[in-house]
Design an enzyme around this catalytic site. Structure first.
Site, PDB file in Angstrom:
ATOM      1  N   PHE A  89     -81.297  98.320  58.155  1.00 11.75           N
ATOM      2  CA  PHE A  89     -80.494  97.100  58.263  1.00 11.75           C
ATOM      3  C   PHE A  89     -79.239  97.159  57.389  1.00 11.75           C
ATOM      4  CE2 PHE A  89     -84.020  93.833  59.551  1.00 11.75           C
ATOM      5  CZ  PHE A  89     -83.978  94.334  60.834  1.00 11.75           C
ATOM      6  N   ILE A 122     -91.722  98.544  61.384  1.00 12.18           N
ATOM      7  CA  ILE A 122     -92.437  98.042  62.557  1.00 12.18           C
ATOM      8  C   ILE A 122     -92.490  99.110  63.646  1.00 12.18           C
ATOM      9  CG2 ILE A 122     -91.912  95.609  62.099  1.00 12.18           C
ATOM     10  CD1 ILE A 122     -89.499  95.836  63.942  1.00 12.18           C
ATOM     11  N   ASP A 123     -92.166 100.364  63.256  1.00  9.56           N
ATOM     12  CA  ASP A 123     -91.998 101.415  64.260  1.00  9.56           C
ATOM     13  C   ASP A 123     -93.253 102.237  64.551  1.00  9.56           C
ATOM     14  OD1 ASP A 123     -92.146 103.160  62.031  1.00  9.56           O
ATOM     15  OD2 ASP A 123     -89.972 103.166  61.788  1.00  9.56           O
ATOM     16  N   HIS A 125     -94.822  93.636  58.354  1.00  5.60           N
ATOM     17  CA  HIS A 125     -94.000  92.938  59.348  1.00  5.60           C
ATOM     18  C   HIS A 125     -94.437  93.207  60.782  1.00  5.60           C
ATOM     19  CE1 HIS A 125     -90.684  92.640  56.059  1.00  5.60           C
ATOM     20  NE2 HIS A 125     -91.579  91.688  55.955  1.00  5.60           N
ATOM     21  N   CYS A 177     -99.465  88.181  75.056  1.00  7.21           N
ATOM     22  CA  CYS A 177     -99.047  87.031  75.852  1.00  7.21           C
ATOM     23  C   CYS A 177     -99.267  85.773  75.018  1.00  7.21           C
ATOM     24  CB  CYS A 177     -99.853  86.966  77.141  1.00  7.21           C
ATOM     25  SG  CYS A 177     -99.552  85.431  78.030  1.00  7.21           S
TER      26      CYS A 177
HETATM   27  P1  CNA Z   1     -82.960  97.717  54.398  1.00  7.25           P
HETATM   28  O1  CNA Z   1     -82.659  96.436  53.743  1.00  7.25           O
HETATM   29  O2  CNA Z   1     -82.129  98.121  55.565  1.00  7.25           O
HETATM   30  O3  CNA Z   1     -82.852  98.825  53.261  1.00  7.25           O
HETATM   31  C1  CNA Z   1     -83.022 100.190  53.535  1.00  7.25           C
HETATM   32  C2  CNA Z   1     -82.789 100.956  52.249  1.00  7.25           C
HETATM   33  O4  CNA Z   1     -83.153 102.306  52.480  1.00  7.25           O
HETATM   34  C3  CNA Z   1     -81.355 100.948  51.745  1.00  7.25           C
HETATM   35  O5  CNA Z   1     -81.326 100.519  50.407  1.00  7.25           O
HETATM   36  C4  CNA Z   1     -80.895 102.413  51.864  1.00  7.25           C
HETATM   37  O6  CNA Z   1     -80.135 102.831  50.746  1.00  7.25           O
HETATM   38  C5  CNA Z   1     -82.193 103.154  51.871  1.00  7.25           C
HETATM   39  N1  CNA Z   1     -82.189 104.374  52.672  1.00  7.25           N
HETATM   40  C6  CNA Z   1     -81.786 104.510  53.961  1.00  7.25           C
HETATM   41  N2  CNA Z   1     -82.025 105.765  54.383  1.00  7.25           N
HETATM   42  C7  CNA Z   1     -82.581 106.422  53.334  1.00  7.25           C
HETATM   43  C8  CNA Z   1     -83.043 107.743  53.139  1.00  7.25           C
HETATM   44  N3  CNA Z   1     -82.995 108.650  54.121  1.00  7.25           N
HETATM   45  N4  CNA Z   1     -83.553 108.095  51.921  1.00  7.25           N
HETATM   46  C9  CNA Z   1     -83.608 107.179  50.898  1.00  7.25           C
HETATM   47  N5  CNA Z   1     -83.174 105.907  51.030  1.00  7.25           N
HETATM   48  C10 CNA Z   1     -82.675 105.539  52.243  1.00  7.25           C
HETATM   49  O7  CNA Z   1     -84.480  97.810  54.859  1.00  7.25           O
HETATM   50  P2  CNA Z   1     -85.780  97.177  54.172  1.00  7.25           P
HETATM   51  O8  CNA Z   1     -86.919  97.900  54.770  1.00  7.25           O
HETATM   52  O9  CNA Z   1     -85.664  97.079  52.708  1.00  7.25           O
HETATM   53  O10 CNA Z   1     -85.710  95.694  54.745  1.00  7.25           O
HETATM   54  C11 CNA Z   1     -86.779  95.148  55.305  1.00  7.25           C
HETATM   55  C12 CNA Z   1     -86.603  94.903  56.822  1.00  7.25           C
HETATM   56  C13 CNA Z   1     -85.972  96.016  57.589  1.00  7.25           C
HETATM   57  C14 CNA Z   1     -87.977  94.819  57.375  1.00  7.25           C
HETATM   58  O11 CNA Z   1     -88.183  93.531  57.863  1.00  7.25           O
HETATM   59  C15 CNA Z   1     -88.087  95.834  58.515  1.00  7.25           C
HETATM   60  O12 CNA Z   1     -88.862  95.331  59.554  1.00  7.25           O
HETATM   61  C16 CNA Z   1     -86.690  96.043  58.927  1.00  7.25           C
HETATM   62  N6  CNA Z   1     -86.379  97.279  59.669  1.00  7.25           N
HETATM   63  C17 CNA Z   1     -87.360  98.143  60.057  1.00  7.25           C
HETATM   64  C18 CNA Z   1     -87.022  99.295  60.760  1.00  7.25           C
HETATM   65  C19 CNA Z   1     -88.125 100.236  61.186  1.00  7.25           C
HETATM   66  O13 CNA Z   1     -89.230  99.804  61.482  1.00  7.25           O
HETATM   67  N7  CNA Z   1     -87.852 101.544  61.209  1.00  7.25           N
HETATM   68  C20 CNA Z   1     -85.689  99.569  61.084  1.00  7.25           C
HETATM   69  C21 CNA Z   1     -84.702  98.643  60.686  1.00  7.25           C
HETATM   70  C22 CNA Z   1     -85.068  97.506  59.966  1.00  7.25           C
END
Ligand code: CNA
Length: 239
Positions: free
Chosen positions: A35, A105-106, A121, A129
Protein backbone atom coordinates in the site's frame (compact mmCIF):
# COMPACT_ATOMS: atom_id res chain seq x y z
CA UNK A 1 23.89 -5.25 7.97
CA UNK A 2 26.78 -7.66 8.72
CA UNK A 3 26.65 -7.49 12.52
CA UNK A 4 22.87 -7.30 12.78
CA UNK A 5 22.54 -10.28 10.46
CA UNK A 6 25.06 -12.25 12.51
CA UNK A 7 23.05 -11.56 15.67
CA UNK A 8 19.80 -12.54 13.96
CA UNK A 9 21.37 -15.79 12.77
CA UNK A 10 22.48 -16.64 16.31
CA UNK A 11 19.02 -15.89 17.70
CA UNK A 12 17.40 -18.15 15.12
CA UNK A 13 19.99 -20.93 15.44
CA UNK A 14 19.42 -21.03 19.20
CA UNK A 15 15.62 -20.85 19.16
CA UNK A 16 12.72 -23.25 18.77
CA UNK A 17 10.13 -20.53 19.31
CA UNK A 18 10.43 -17.93 16.57
CA UNK A 19 7.29 -16.02 15.55
CA UNK A 20 7.08 -13.91 12.39
CA UNK A 21 4.76 -10.90 12.16
CA UNK A 22 4.50 -9.57 8.61
CA UNK A 23 2.74 -7.32 6.17
CA UNK A 24 2.46 -6.46 2.50
CA UNK A 25 6.26 -6.08 2.14
CA UNK A 26 6.57 -9.86 2.48
CA UNK A 27 4.82 -10.30 -0.86
CA UNK A 28 6.21 -7.39 -2.91
CA UNK A 29 8.98 -9.70 -4.16
CA UNK A 30 6.23 -12.02 -5.42
CA UNK A 31 5.05 -9.13 -7.60
CA UNK A 32 2.17 -7.95 -5.37
CA UNK A 33 2.34 -4.20 -4.70
CA UNK A 34 2.04 -3.04 -1.07
CA UNK A 35 0.00 0.00 0.00
CA UNK A 36 2.50 2.60 1.19
CA UNK A 37 5.78 2.19 -0.76
CA UNK A 38 6.40 4.72 -3.54
CA UNK A 39 5.19 2.18 -6.10
CA UNK A 40 2.39 0.97 -3.77
CA UNK A 41 -1.34 1.21 -4.37
CA UNK A 42 -1.71 4.41 -2.32
CA UNK A 43 0.47 6.25 -4.82
CA UNK A 44 -1.56 5.22 -7.85
CA UNK A 45 -4.50 7.27 -9.12
CA UNK A 46 -8.05 6.02 -8.67
CA UNK A 47 -11.41 7.83 -8.51
CA UNK A 48 -11.36 7.35 -4.70
CA UNK A 49 -8.53 6.72 -2.22
CA UNK A 50 -7.93 2.94 -1.84
CA UNK A 51 -8.63 3.06 1.90
CA UNK A 52 -12.08 4.45 1.09
CA UNK A 53 -12.79 1.83 -1.60
CA UNK A 54 -11.69 -0.92 0.81
CA UNK A 55 -14.04 0.24 3.57
CA UNK A 56 -17.26 -1.42 4.66
CA UNK A 57 -19.40 1.64 3.98
CA UNK A 58 -18.03 1.99 0.43
CA UNK A 59 -18.66 -1.73 -0.17
CA UNK A 60 -22.31 -1.18 0.81
CA UNK A 61 -22.67 2.09 -1.11
CA UNK A 62 -20.87 1.26 -4.34
CA UNK A 63 -20.35 -2.51 -4.68
CA UNK A 64 -19.85 -2.29 -8.45
CA UNK A 65 -16.81 -0.05 -8.10
CA UNK A 66 -15.56 -2.05 -5.11
CA UNK A 67 -15.53 -5.30 -7.11
CA UNK A 68 -13.95 -3.65 -10.17
CA UNK A 69 -11.07 -2.38 -8.00
CA UNK A 70 -10.91 -5.62 -6.02
CA UNK A 71 -10.67 -7.85 -9.13
CA UNK A 72 -8.01 -5.65 -10.71
CA UNK A 73 -5.84 -4.92 -7.66
CA UNK A 74 -6.49 -7.42 -4.88
CA UNK A 75 -6.64 -10.79 -6.63
CA UNK A 76 -3.07 -11.79 -7.49
CA UNK A 77 -3.99 -15.41 -8.09
CA UNK A 78 -0.97 -16.14 -10.28
CA UNK A 79 1.56 -14.93 -7.65
CA UNK A 80 3.97 -17.49 -6.21
CA UNK A 81 5.66 -17.61 -2.79
CA UNK A 82 9.09 -16.00 -2.65
CA UNK A 83 12.18 -16.83 -0.60
CA UNK A 84 10.69 -15.23 2.54
CA UNK A 85 7.55 -17.40 2.49
CA UNK A 86 9.65 -20.48 1.70
CA UNK A 87 12.23 -19.97 4.47
CA UNK A 88 9.48 -19.34 7.07
CA UNK A 89 7.73 -22.56 6.02
CA UNK A 90 11.00 -24.47 6.31
CA UNK A 91 11.70 -23.06 9.79
CA UNK A 92 8.29 -24.28 10.91
CA UNK A 93 8.94 -27.74 9.43
CA UNK A 94 12.33 -27.82 11.19
CA UNK A 95 10.70 -27.02 14.53
CA UNK A 96 12.13 -23.51 14.84
CA UNK A 97 9.10 -21.35 14.06
CA UNK A 98 5.79 -21.57 15.94
CA UNK A 99 3.58 -19.21 13.93
CA UNK A 100 3.27 -16.63 11.21
CA UNK A 101 1.00 -13.70 12.03
CA UNK A 102 0.19 -11.82 8.85
CA UNK A 103 -1.76 -8.78 7.73
CA UNK A 104 -1.63 -10.16 4.19
CA UNK A 105 -4.64 -11.59 2.45
CA UNK A 106 -2.89 -13.36 -0.43
CA UNK A 107 -2.57 -16.89 1.02
CA UNK A 108 1.11 -17.16 -0.03
CA UNK A 109 2.36 -18.40 3.37
CA UNK A 110 0.09 -21.45 3.12
CA UNK A 111 1.01 -21.90 -0.54
CA UNK A 112 4.66 -22.12 0.60
CA UNK A 113 3.72 -24.80 3.15
CA UNK A 114 3.26 -22.85 6.40
CA UNK A 115 0.68 -24.49 8.67
CA UNK A 116 0.14 -22.14 11.60
CA UNK A 117 -0.80 -18.83 10.02
CA UNK A 118 -2.94 -16.21 11.76
CA UNK A 119 -4.45 -14.13 8.97
CA UNK A 120 -5.49 -10.98 10.80
CA UNK A 121 -7.15 -9.48 7.74
CA UNK A 122 -8.63 -12.65 6.26
CA UNK A 123 -7.92 -14.14 2.84
CA UNK A 124 -8.96 -13.51 -0.75
CA UNK A 125 -9.06 -17.30 -1.15
CA UNK A 126 -12.24 -17.55 0.95
CA UNK A 127 -15.50 -15.97 -0.14
CA UNK A 128 -18.97 -16.48 1.28
CA UNK A 129 -22.51 -15.76 0.15
CA UNK A 130 -23.94 -13.09 2.42
CA UNK A 131 -27.37 -14.75 2.20
CA UNK A 132 -26.87 -18.56 2.39
CA UNK A 133 -23.25 -18.71 3.58
CA UNK A 134 -22.05 -20.94 0.70
CA UNK A 135 -18.27 -20.97 0.12
CA UNK A 136 -16.87 -19.75 -3.21
CA UNK A 137 -13.23 -19.82 -4.30
CA UNK A 138 -11.23 -16.84 -5.57
CA UNK A 139 -11.59 -17.93 -9.20
CA UNK A 140 -15.36 -17.53 -8.79
CA UNK A 141 -14.87 -13.86 -7.89
CA UNK A 142 -12.29 -13.35 -10.66
CA UNK A 143 -14.50 -14.90 -13.32
CA UNK A 144 -17.72 -13.18 -12.26
CA UNK A 145 -18.90 -9.87 -13.69
CA UNK A 146 -20.19 -6.89 -11.71
CA UNK A 147 -21.26 -7.81 -8.18
CA UNK A 148 -20.66 -11.59 -7.79
CA UNK A 149 -23.89 -13.44 -7.05
CA UNK A 150 -24.43 -16.87 -5.53
CA UNK A 151 -26.98 -19.28 -7.08
CA UNK A 152 -29.35 -18.22 -4.26
CA UNK A 153 -29.13 -14.59 -5.41
CA UNK A 154 -27.04 -13.35 -2.48
CA UNK A 155 -23.89 -11.26 -2.90
CA UNK A 156 -20.63 -13.18 -2.48
CA UNK A 157 -18.26 -11.25 -0.22
CA UNK A 158 -14.54 -11.92 0.23
CA UNK A 159 -13.54 -13.05 3.73
CA UNK A 160 -11.31 -10.00 3.99
CA UNK A 161 -11.45 -7.47 6.83
CA UNK A 162 -12.41 -4.13 5.30
CA UNK A 163 -11.70 -0.81 6.99
CA UNK A 164 -14.43 -0.17 9.62
CA UNK A 165 -14.82 -3.95 10.19
CA UNK A 166 -13.61 -5.83 13.26
CA UNK A 167 -10.98 -8.56 13.34
CA UNK A 168 -11.90 -12.17 14.03
CA UNK A 169 -11.65 -12.86 17.80
CA UNK A 170 -10.17 -16.36 17.56
CA UNK A 171 -7.51 -15.21 15.07
CA UNK A 172 -6.53 -12.28 17.29
CA UNK A 173 -6.36 -14.51 20.41
CA UNK A 174 -4.16 -17.03 18.59
CA UNK A 175 -1.87 -14.27 17.35
CA UNK A 176 -1.58 -12.70 20.81
CA UNK A 177 -0.80 -16.03 22.40
CA UNK A 178 1.94 -16.79 19.82
CA UNK A 179 3.49 -13.32 20.12
CA UNK A 180 3.39 -13.11 23.90
CA UNK A 181 5.05 -16.54 24.25
CA UNK A 182 7.63 -16.04 21.50
CA UNK A 183 11.32 -16.20 22.20
CA UNK A 184 12.34 -14.39 18.98
CA UNK A 185 9.88 -12.06 17.22
CA UNK A 186 10.71 -11.06 13.66
CA UNK A 187 8.61 -8.20 12.32
CA UNK A 188 8.98 -7.63 8.59
CA UNK A 189 7.54 -5.87 5.56
CA UNK A 190 5.02 -3.75 7.40
CA UNK A 191 4.70 -0.01 7.93
CA UNK A 192 3.12 -0.80 11.35
CA UNK A 193 0.51 1.89 10.84
CA UNK A 194 -2.67 -0.19 10.45
CA UNK A 195 -4.45 -0.76 13.78
CA UNK A 196 -5.35 -2.83 15.70
CA UNK A 197 -3.01 -5.27 13.88
CA UNK A 198 0.18 -3.25 14.39
CA UNK A 199 -0.52 -2.95 18.13
CA UNK A 200 -0.25 -6.74 18.58
CA UNK A 201 3.54 -6.65 18.61
CA UNK A 202 3.27 -4.84 21.96
CA UNK A 203 2.36 -8.24 23.45
CA UNK A 204 5.91 -9.46 22.89
CA UNK A 205 7.72 -9.82 26.24
CA UNK A 206 11.18 -11.00 25.16
CA UNK A 207 14.34 -9.15 24.25
CA UNK A 208 14.92 -10.46 20.73
CA UNK A 209 12.68 -8.35 18.53
CA UNK A 210 14.13 -8.00 15.03
CA UNK A 211 12.52 -5.51 12.67
CA UNK A 212 13.28 -5.94 8.96
CA UNK A 213 11.74 -3.26 6.77
CA UNK A 214 12.91 -1.23 3.81
CA UNK A 215 11.51 2.03 5.24
CA UNK A 216 11.55 3.30 8.80
CA UNK A 217 8.62 2.41 11.06
CA UNK A 218 7.20 3.95 14.26
CA UNK A 219 8.53 0.90 16.16
CA UNK A 220 12.20 1.10 15.08
CA UNK A 221 13.26 2.57 18.43
CA UNK A 222 11.53 -0.25 20.34
CA UNK A 223 13.24 -3.07 18.42
CA UNK A 224 16.34 -4.88 19.64
CA UNK A 225 17.62 -5.18 16.08
CA UNK A 226 16.70 -3.11 13.03
CA UNK A 227 17.55 -4.01 9.44
CA UNK A 228 16.52 -1.49 6.79
CA UNK A 229 16.93 -4.03 4.03
CA UNK A 230 14.72 -5.91 1.62
CA UNK A 231 13.39 -9.13 3.11
CA UNK A 232 14.60 -11.07 0.07
CA UNK A 233 18.20 -10.05 0.78
CA UNK A 234 17.95 -10.99 4.46
CA UNK A 235 16.08 -14.28 4.02
CA UNK A 236 18.33 -15.12 1.06
CA UNK A 237 20.95 -15.87 3.75
CA UNK A 238 18.96 -19.00 4.64
CA UNK A 239 18.57 -20.24 1.05
P1 CNA B 1 2.11 -1.17 3.95
O1 CNA B 1 1.56 -0.11 4.81
O2 CNA B 1 1.95 -1.03 2.47
O3 CNA B 1 3.66 -1.27 4.31
C1 CNA B 1 4.52 -2.15 3.64
C2 CNA B 1 5.92 -1.94 4.19
O4 CNA B 1 6.75 -2.95 3.65
C3 CNA B 1 6.55 -0.60 3.84
O5 CNA B 1 6.99 0.03 5.02
C4 CNA B 1 7.74 -0.96 2.93
O6 CNA B 1 8.89 -0.19 3.22
C5 CNA B 1 7.99 -2.38 3.29
N1 CNA B 1 8.49 -3.20 2.18
C6 CNA B 1 7.95 -3.32 0.94
N2 CNA B 1 8.62 -4.25 0.24
C7 CNA B 1 9.61 -4.71 1.05
C8 CNA B 1 10.64 -5.66 0.91
N3 CNA B 1 10.79 -6.35 -0.23
N4 CNA B 1 11.49 -5.89 1.95
C9 CNA B 1 11.35 -5.19 3.13
N5 CNA B 1 10.39 -4.26 3.32
C10 CNA B 1 9.52 -4.04 2.29
O7 CNA B 1 1.55 -2.61 4.33
P2 CNA B 1 1.13 -3.17 5.77
O8 CNA B 1 1.08 -4.64 5.61
O9 CNA B 1 1.93 -2.59 6.87
O10 CNA B 1 -0.34 -2.58 5.90
C11 CNA B 1 -1.34 -3.36 6.24
C12 CNA B 1 -2.37 -3.56 5.10
C13 CNA B 1 -1.79 -3.80 3.74
C14 CNA B 1 -3.09 -4.82 5.41
O11 CNA B 1 -4.42 -4.51 5.66
C15 CNA B 1 -2.98 -5.73 4.19
O12 CNA B 1 -4.16 -6.44 4.00
C16 CNA B 1 -2.71 -4.81 3.08
N6 CNA B 1 -2.10 -5.36 1.86
C17 CNA B 1 -1.89 -6.70 1.72
C18 CNA B 1 -1.31 -7.19 0.55
C19 CNA B 1 -1.09 -8.67 0.41
O13 CNA B 1 -1.87 -9.47 0.92
N7 CNA B 1 -0.02 -9.08 -0.28
C20 CNA B 1 -0.96 -6.31 -0.49
C21 CNA B 1 -1.22 -4.94 -0.32
C22 CNA B 1 -1.78 -4.48 0.88
Amino acid sequence: MENALKTLKTWIDDSTNVVFFGGAGVSTESGIPDFRSVDGLYHQKFNYPPEEILSHSFFERNPDYFYRFYREKMLPLEAQPNIVHRVLAKWEKDGKLRAVVTQNIDGLHQKAGSQTVFELHGSVLRNYCMRCGKFHDAAFIRDSRGVPKCACGGTVKPDVVLYEEGLDDATVSGAISAISNADVLIVGGTSLTVYPAAGLIRYYRGSKLALINRDETPYDAAADLVLHETLGDVFGEWK
